[in-house]
Structure formats: C-alpha cells, structure tokens
Design an enzyme around this catalytic site. Structure first.
Site, PDB file in Angstrom:
ATOM      1  N   THR A   2       5.431   7.716   2.962  1.00 16.50           N
ATOM      2  CA  THR A   2       6.322   6.551   2.825  1.00 16.50           C
ATOM      3  C   THR A   2       6.518   6.147   1.372  1.00 16.50           C
ATOM      4  OG1 THR A   2       5.676   5.722   4.978  1.00 16.50           O
ATOM      5  CG2 THR A   2       6.571   4.120   3.471  1.00 16.50           C
TER       6      THR A   2
ATOM      7  N   LYS B 164      -7.731   3.555   8.079  1.00 14.59           N
ATOM      8  CA  LYS B 164      -6.511   2.808   8.383  1.00 14.59           C
ATOM      9  C   LYS B 164      -6.754   2.022   9.658  1.00 14.59           C
ATOM     10  CE  LYS B 164      -1.509   3.132   8.570  1.00 14.59           C
ATOM     11  NZ  LYS B 164      -0.295   3.944   8.625  1.00 14.59           N
TER      12      LYS B 164
END
Lengths: 621, 437
Positions: B101, B256
């Site tokens: 990203t 994460k």
C-alpha cells in the site's frame, strides 16, 4: 432594477442532508453535543503534486505544519469517519432517495454510479477528500411557466462541522462527517431575483415532499453563483435561509454594478497603488483608541500606505453597511489582522482624528489623497497591506471572481478567490453501483406527486384550509395523515393534531413519540364514534403518552374526558335553572351565564357548538 | 478488470478507440462526451466508464441503437520530473521498496487501477526526508503486495538488505502490511551479526491520499535508520490513531493486530523498543537493546519450505493429517489456552513426530506464555514430544522453524534446542505485566 438589461445570471447549487444513516457506514446521522469520547490529531499533506485544482505550491503552503483535531463521538462516528477503516458499501436508502429526487427533477439516471474523491484541503474531511458521485443529469423542472434546467444531481458526504480554527489548524467534529447529502445543480437562470427565489422554494418543496430529507437549521445549504454583464462569476457559499436568496442576489447584482461603475470612474483618473508601507506607530503613542493602545502594548505596529488622489474611493458604498473599504478590509484580514482603518471613515469613532492629522502631515499627503492603516505585528501588518493593495488595484478590473460568504443583512463578504475546477479521482474502495432500469422504472411509478397537486388534493378532497394544506404538503406526517383519514374522522382535526397539537405537546416535553400509529388510529376512530370532543384530544394525547400501555377506554375513564350525553347536559341545565330561577327573564344573559357554567363543568368533554345548540333548545332562545 | 461484452469490444475496435481517448456516446435517449476510462472489475460488460468534463466518472450502457465515436486521441500527459537533492553529510541510508500500500496509488492517467509508485514519487511525498538522511540508494528487488510474499522473497530481501546495510548507516524497507511481521521475523533470523538498524515500514492508508500514514512512518523510520543506535530489525509505524509519533517494535515481537487502523502493529508480550517522533526525538523504552557496532552483517538466508503453521480448532484434524501426508518437516500449531489441541489431534501429532517432523506449539492467544504441565492435555502433548514455545508468536515460530530446518547441517536435536533459545529476542524467560493490550 432592470435585471434583463443588467444581464443577471444566476445558478443554484443545493446541498440537502438526507434523513438516513451515514453514506458509507452505519452511524446515525445525528449531531452531538458535549464532550467527545475521543480526540484524534492528524495532519494532511499534498500528494504527488496531484492536489486537484490547487497549485502544488499553494497546496503545500495550505497544509504545511497544519494540525487538525477531530472530536469523535461513539454515538455518531466510527473508524470510517476517523479514516481508520475503509468505507462500507454505499447506503442503499440514500442512493434510492437520490434517484427518486433526480427523477422528480426530470433527470436521466446514470447506468452505473461511480464514486469519486474530490480533494478538500481545509481538514474538514479526515481522508483529505470528499466522496461524491453523479446520479442524474439533463433534468428540467417548470416553475411559474418557465423551464429551469437541472444540470446534475450528486450524492455525496457531508464534511465535518468546525469547532474552532486554531493558530496551527482547526478542530472539527466527526458527528456530521459522512451524512449523505444530495447536491442539485441548476443551469444558468436569466431571471429576476424574486423568480430565482421561487425556483429555490420549489426545489426545496420537492426535496421535502419526498419525506426523506432532514429538517431544521443547517440541513440545507445553497451556493449561489451570480454574475452580471461586465461583472464576474461570484459564488456565495452556504446560504441557509432560502427566503434570503432574492435579497442576496439583488445585493450582489447591485454590488457588481457599483464595482463596474467604480472602475469606469477611476480608470484614466487614478494610478495603481504600490505597496510601500510606512511605519507610523510613533504618531499613535498617546492615542485614546483602546484597541490600538492594547495592540501597541503588545508590541504591534501601525503601518500606513498612501493612495494618491484616491479620496472618496474607499468610502464608495457597495451595499448595506458595505463600502469598497469593507472589501479591502476582508482581504487584509486574510493576513491575520483585525481589519483596516481608512481615511474615508469617520475617524472620530475610534477616536484617532488627531493622530490621523499627524500622519497626513508627516506623509505630506495632499487633501485628495487617501490612506489605509493596519495594526498588527510587523510582518502580519505588511502582508495585510499587501493584500489590501492587491484588492485596491483590482478596482481597475471591476469585479473579481470570488467565493463569498453571506452576512445576516443579505450582503456578502469575501472568503477566498474562486476555485477552479476540482480534479477528481476514482474512489477505489467503493465498487461501482449498477443502476438497473427496472429499479428506476419501479421508483418512477411511485414518485411523490407534484406538490401543487398534493396541495389541491388536500384542499379540495380533504377540505383543509390553505394554511394547513401548505404545511401538510411538506410534512413528514403526510403518509400518516392519509392513513388516519381512513378512520372517518375529520381531516382538519387530524391535520391540526399532527401538525400543531403533537408538535406543541412535544415542545412542552410530553413524550408523544411513545404513541404509535396504532394509538393515533384508535384515537381518531373513537373520536369519530363520538366518544369525546375534539377539545379533549390534547389532554388525551398527553395522558396516553404518559401511559401508552393502557387502553384508550381506561385513559378516558381516568381523565374523565368521555363525552357527556345530551341527557346529562339537560339535567345540568335544569339543575342550574333551579339554582338561579330569575335567570330566564333575560334569555340572552341566561345563555351567556349558563354557557360559561357548563363549559367550566364539561371542558373538553363536549364541543362548544353542540353545547350551545342544546342550551339554546332548553332555554328556548 | 472485467471483460467488455463482445458487442462493446467490437464497437470499440471498429472505431479504434482505446482507454484515454475522448469519445462521444450517442444513444437514442441521450449523448455523453468525455474520456474513456478503464473498465472496472465490477462493471457491467455493456457499460463504458466515461469521465465527463465536470470530472465525474459515470457508467454509460451501450443500449441497442447506441453509437460510439472517437472525438480525439489520448491527451499527452505531462511527466513531472522529480529531482531529489540530498545532503551527503547526513547519515547515509539505503531504501528498499518491495510493493504494498505504501507504494500504491490511483493511476492518474487512466484514473482507475492501482499502480506502483516509483521510489522518486514516494520520496516526493516526503521531501523532508532529505533533511534527515542522505539517501544513498534505492533498491527494488521485487514488487509484491504483501499477501503474495513468499519465503523466497524473504531470502532475496535478506540478501539485498545485507548488501545495502554494509554500505550505509541503516536500511529502510517499505513493505505491504498484511505479512509485514512475517518478513521482519524472517529478516531478524536471516541477517546475522546485525550491526545497524533495519527499519521496515508500510502504510495503512495509501500514499496517494492526503491523509496517508506513509509520510510520518517514513520520517520516523529515517530517524531510526539514520540516527538511532538500535541495531535491530523492527517495524516502525504509527503508535496510535494520532499523527504524532511512531513505535519501533522488535521484528520478532511485532504483529498486525487490526485490519485497518494506523496503529495496527503492536508489540506482543513486549514493549516497543522506542518511540520516535518525526521531529527527531527518540525515547528508548527497552534499555537492553543491541547497540550499533562497526561490524558487517552476514546473510543466512535459508528456509525449509516443508514447514507449516496451523490453527488448532474444535473440529477434525484433517489439515494436520494432510501436512503429515505431504511430508512436512516442521509444523507449528497455534494451540488453545496454555498450549492445547483437541483430543482427536493427538493422533496426527503422533504420526507427524513418528515421521520425523518437529511439532511445536505456540500460543493462539498471542499474549501470554504456554505451560504444558497445568492440564493433562498439555502433559500428554509434552510426552509425545511436542515443543512448547513459551511466549513466542505463532508466525514468528513458523518463520524460525522454517529457517532452522533450512540449515541442513543442523541435527533434529539441534533444531529443537535452538527453537527454545532466543536468536533475535523472539522468546523470553520472564513475563512482565506490560506488553498486553
């Protein structure tokens, strides 16, 4: 004023909040008060030099070092508003409303809706862009026999509400962010200001007749584009009160006309001004002007520029409470000062008459020279004068293209230069929405009727007064009204109950929301059956709202509001006559007295007209 | 990208129209003029996406009787040259980009698809970097979204990082976030004798948005890579939802923990190594970190691909049987509670161990430490020869086991022993009250 000769052109843009949850998440569209549950701090930055309409350098300057704070309320915002979660799929109800409205405005609907990102850099959106999609185009409505073009309809996100601007940025509330808005853009209208306002009122009515838009202050805003021949396109942003529209257009047309006249007057006679500020602080050492005194104590300076031969120009009136000097002042304020003082003002009001004389002398000014003063920290004051001179010199061009803000008087003040076209990019997180023609057709079949038709219907078929009909046309309660009319009860009584009684009781704090449609339906059925008088309705609603679980019978019994029978009234009359035997000698007086007594006794339990009928019969008047 | 229907394809081909051309669509009911945009994955095959002059994209269906005309060809695009000037007196840092990203953006020319930013573009987003470090070089060994990252990518990255590291004061690696913590674990093991910081960072909001978190993440990463004395592989990303400072988290302890928040990466069973502000302030939170040294790093980039990671769940252990059948040499099971599996799972575990595989258990809870001796199930697993990995994260355990098994010179006993010894801070003997949500 002859607006045709003036070449007045107006375009309207409506922004109406829809009455549904947020556009890209399930948060309710409700504004919040009080302390936030969380405050988040962010900064935004120009990306890859691709900041839409803004020059990258300007964008950088606009964003650099800015810090935004966002108030989050668990009740009305979530991670989507916080820009911590991708948008959910588009709110179907909002989309449906947008399609319905587009159809009502005669628009063609796009075959596939594609949401776009429109860059906004004032921090009012946590993501740095607003999501917006085109829904309809090429529409047309007829107002007072004239066609008005609808250029497009758009479904978009509302921005955050501002709490305050701070030295380093701004504070925003996230409750408002993401509320669905429909934007309606008209084509250019060449008509007088009053007719423009009628168009706006008509579109406003269409919006409300759907029953699917939010009501109340701030839920609808208009942007108005106004120009006259020889003038420039000026956008007045965020007008909330439609009834101010004609006045705003009138005053802007007048302002532009006067600016054009001013241009003609000064062209050839005056020279452009150069921004050469002189520090005149010394002449204000002993001033009695309070704000100047305070400023000087803080180390601020007073800078002046001389405008050779410009006497009278800054004082040129442009509208109510607005002179050319006000325009100049608006520009100067952008540099962070409080405004300007100029020589066409009544200087005794500050009071700085003496000081001004000293300045005139020191700067060797001629009688027809003008000056502009600015108070502020040196650098700010210099920048402010630069801005001021910039605006003064624009007088040679007539009307600058600007975005302006409406003032309570209907006049406007400068906000910023007119923005160019926004550049838009696809919102890749939201899939396109296919619009099936069968769906559009089915919506088309169920469109709300034309407001005028509804009104005629309400007056002719249901016998409502014009005033009540006007209210009912745009009322959210209209579907309920039609349902309740089926009880056979008087439509006027129902309309009054829905539009007046319920609203005023609610204002008094009566929890009328607890009553369901079934409650009301039963109420009017029994009313129609004659169980109680219409005067009893407010008290019954009040009592029933407090105890919605009870039966209407029980409420009637407890309140004693059950209608009295004719027999009972007759008995009371006989009893009273027995008490005051002389009364019948003057029948008119007898009627007055007895009526008063009986009304006291039966308040709310009998119609006045019915009581008077019985009484007249009994006393033989 | 979804396919156009045969009809649409034919119409476009006949008129010689391609994406970016200005077209006029004439339908019996209306006409549209604008730029033809690329088709969308979810678009109807009969729909053309047109960018109107007002900037909006709309879908226009080619209904029967429609005609499409090319008005003009694709407008030439201005390519902006981005030049970065760096100050060679600042600490020299290498940048390695791998995709994700942080280097994604909307393609401004076609307006539709996600494309990869060039390193120059990425840097133009944060020109302030030039005031923090001297960017010696930009390497781009591959471009993968992190969900597609495979063990061989880790190996390639480890080799590149070692090369870059030995020529600079520190390395910044940009990476997708999905599997970022697998990669940091892999680099933690595959780079030995680490003398300098290796800082991995990514973005939860893509870099083409004004609100991207990439900018602050990169600035803080540069502070660590160029100016800190912390010689660890770690993740440097937002510490909270605020744009104020980042955490630098040890590579074997990071995970994460949120699908989308900026502060998705958390230190598990650990505190972050440091807090770092874009302004340069660095607040060290773990005092016993490894300091910067003069030595050279060494790549030890091996991996046994017959290694797997499996969640224990209430149900049949078919997946575990399948792994045994496929000849897996190392299996990490994320066990429930203190390290348990359901009773039917004991059988395939026995099969695995008998086939010569190493079976380890790591905590499914992520937080906390395993203990085989509290309940009978744990004792039973222990007896079977299952390794209980204390407080090691399951993903880290998977990477470590694969890395150890990649060393053909290690005996089974050596691998087992090393699994329970700290190599890069992945396992500890003491559980402190901090390091929990």
């Amino acid at each position: 004023m002859d607006y045709k000769r003036l070449g007045l052109k107006v375009g309207l843009e409506f922004h109406q909040r829809l009455d549904t949850h947020k556009l890209f998440c399930s948060c309710p569209s409700e504004l919040q008060e009080g302390d936030p549950d969380l405050v988040v701090q962010r900064s935004l930055r120009p990306v890859s030099g691709e900041l839409g309409y803004m020059d990258p350098a300007a964008a950088k300057e606009a964003l650099a070092g800015k810090e935004y704070k966002y108030y989050h309320y668990d009740r009305a915002s979530c991670l989507v508003e916080l820009d911590e979660e991708p948008p959910h799929q588009v709110n179907q109800e909002a989309l449906e409303t947008a399609v319905i409205l587009s159809l009502m405005l005669g628009c063609s609907i796009v075959d596939e809706v594609h949401f776009m990102r429109k860059t906004v850099i004032d921090g009012s959106n946590t993501s740095g862009f607003q999501r917006t999609a085109m829904i309809g185009h090429s529409g047309k409505i007829r107002v007072n026999g004239e066609d008005v073009e609808i250029k497009g309809t758009f479904l978009e996100e509302e921005a955050s509400g501002i709490v305050e601007r701070t030295a380093s940025g701004a504070v925003y509330k996230l409750d408002r962010l993401g509320i669905p808005l429909i934007e309606i853009a008209t084509g250019i209208m060449e008509m007088d200001p009053k007719s423009v306002q009628e168009v706006a009122l008509e579109i406003g009515k269409l919006l409300r007749v759907t029953g699917r838009v939010q009501r109340g202050l701030g839920t609808i805003r208009q942007d108005v584009n106004i120009s006259i021949s020889g003038g420039a396109r000026v956008e007045v942003k965020g007008l909330q009160d439609i009834r101010m529209l004609a006045r705003v257009v009138e005053l802007e047309a007048e302002r532009q006309a006067r600016l054009i006249k001013l241009k003609q007057e000064i062209t050839g006679r005056l020279q452009k001004v150069s921004p050469r500020p002189v520090d005149v602080t010394a002449y204000f050492r002993d001033t009695e002007c309070k704000f100047i005194k305070r400023g000087l104590q803080k180390g601020q300076r007073i800078l002046a520029i001389v405008l050779p031969g410009w006497k009278g120009v800054l004082g040129t009136e442009l509208g109510p409470g607005r002179r050319f000097g006000s325009e100049v002042s608006d520009y100067a304020k952008k540099a962070g000062v409080g405004g300007i003082i100029h020589s066409d003002e009544d200087l005794s009001k500050y009071p700085i008459t003496k000081e001004a004389e000293a300045v005139r002398k020191a700067l060797e000014m001629k009688p027809d020279d003008a000056f502009v003063l600015v108070l502020g920290e040196k650098e700010k004051a210099e920048n402010a004068l630069k801005e001021a001179v910039n605006r003064i010199n624009m007088a040679f061009d007539g009307v600058p293209a600007e975005t302006r803000r409406p003032l309570p008087s209907g006049a406007t003040e400068y906000m910023r230069p007119m923005a160019g076209e926004h550049r838009m990019y696809p919102e890749t997180d939201v899939p396109p929405v296919m619009i099936r023609s069968s769906w559009v057709d089915s919506l088309r079949k169920r469109l709300p009727a034309d407001p005028q038709k509804i009104k005629d219907d309400l007056m002719i078929k249901y016998g409502l007064s014009e005033e009540l009909a006007d209210k009912m046309v745009i009322s959210k309660n209209r579907p309920l009204f039609y349902k309740l009319v089926e009880t056979g009860a008087s439509p006027t009584v129902i309309a009054v109950t829905l539009e007046q009684t319920l609203k005023s009781l609610k204002r008094q704090g009566v929890p009328t929301d607890r009553l369901s449609e079934d409650h009301l339906s039963q109420l009017f059925k029994e009313f129609n059956a004659g169980l109680f008088s219409k005067e009893a309705i407010p008290d019954l609603i009040k009592a029933w709202s407090e105890a919605p679980g009870k039966s209407l019978e029980k409420i009637l019994e407890e309140t004693g509001l059950m209608r009295v029978s004719e027999e009972e009234v007759k008995k009371s009359i006989a009893l009273l006559l027995g008490k005051y035997p002389d009364l019948l000698q003057d029948k008119r007086r007898a009627f007055r007295v007895l009526m008063g007594e009986l009304m006291k006794e039966y308040r709310g339990r009998i119609d006045g007209s019915r009581l008077s009928m019985i009484l007249r019969k009994e006393i033989g008047e | 990208m979804a396919e156009y229907s045969e009809n649409v394809k034919r119409v476009l081909a006949e008129q010689g129209i391609s994406v970016g051309d200005r077209v006029l669509v004439e339908r019996p009911d209306s006409a549209y003029e604008g730029i033809l945009m690329p088709n969308h994955e979810f678009s109807d095959p009969e729909v053309l996406i047109i960018k109107l002059d007002n900037g909006y994209n709309i879908g226009v269906r080619l209904v029967p009787g429609s005609r499409v005309k090319k008005v003009s060809g694709k407008a030439p695009q201005e390519k902006r040259k981005i030049r970065l000037s760096f100050n060679p007196r600042l600490p020299g840092v290498s940048l390695i980009t791998t995709g994700g990203t942080i280097t994604s953006r909307v393609d401004y020319e076609t307006g539709g698809v996600v494309s990869l930013m060039s390193p120059e573009e990425l840097l133009s987003l944060v020109p302030e970097l030039a005031d923090i470090v001297f960017l010696r070089e930009v390497r781009n060994p591959f471009n993968e979204m992190s969900e597609d990252m495979m063990p061989w990518n880790w190996q390639a990255l480890a080799n590149d990082t070692v090369k870059a590291l030995n020529e600079s004061e520190g390395v910044i690696i940009t990476h997708g976030t999905d599997t970022l913590h697998y990669t940091t674990a892999a680099l933690s093991f595959m780079i030995q004798d680490l003398p300098k910081p290796v800082v991995l960072t990514g973005a939860q909001r893509s870099s083409d948005r004004p609100s991207t978190d990439a900018a602050m993440n990169l600035l803080c990463s540069a502070r660590i890579a160029g100016h800190s004395d912390i010689a660890h592989v770690g993740i440097c990303m937002h510490a909270s939802m605020n744009d104020d400072y980042c955490n630098f988290i040890l590579g074997t302890r990071a995970r994460k923990m949120h699908t989308s928040r900026r502060d998705a990466f958390q230190a598990i069973n650990d505190t972050p190594l440091a807090r770092v502000w874009p302004s340069g302030r660095i607040e060290v939170l773990k005092k016993d970190y490894r300091k910067r040294t003069k030595g050279e790093a060494r790549a030890d980039a091996v991996f046994e691909e017959k290694t797997g990671l499996l969640h224990a769940f209430p149900g049949s252990p078919e997946p575990l049987h399948a792994m045994v059948d496929k000849g897996y040499r190392g299996i990490v099971i994320a066990g429930t509670g203190l390290g348990h599996v359901p009773r039917p799972w004991l059988d395939p575990i026995t099969r695995a161990i008998e086939s010569g595989a190493i079976v380890c258990i790591a905590p499914q809870t992520l937080y906390g430490r395993l203990n085989p001796f509290v309940y009978s199930r744990g004792r039973r697993e222990y007896e079977q020869g299952v390794l209980f990995l204390e407080d090691m994260l399951p993903e880290t355990a998977y990477v470590k086991l694969g890395w150890l098994l990649g060393h053909e010179e290690y005996t089974e006993e050596e691998v087992k022993k090393k699994m329970l010894e700290p190599v890069a801070g992945e396992i500890s003997k003491r559980s402190l009250p901090g390091g929990f949500v």
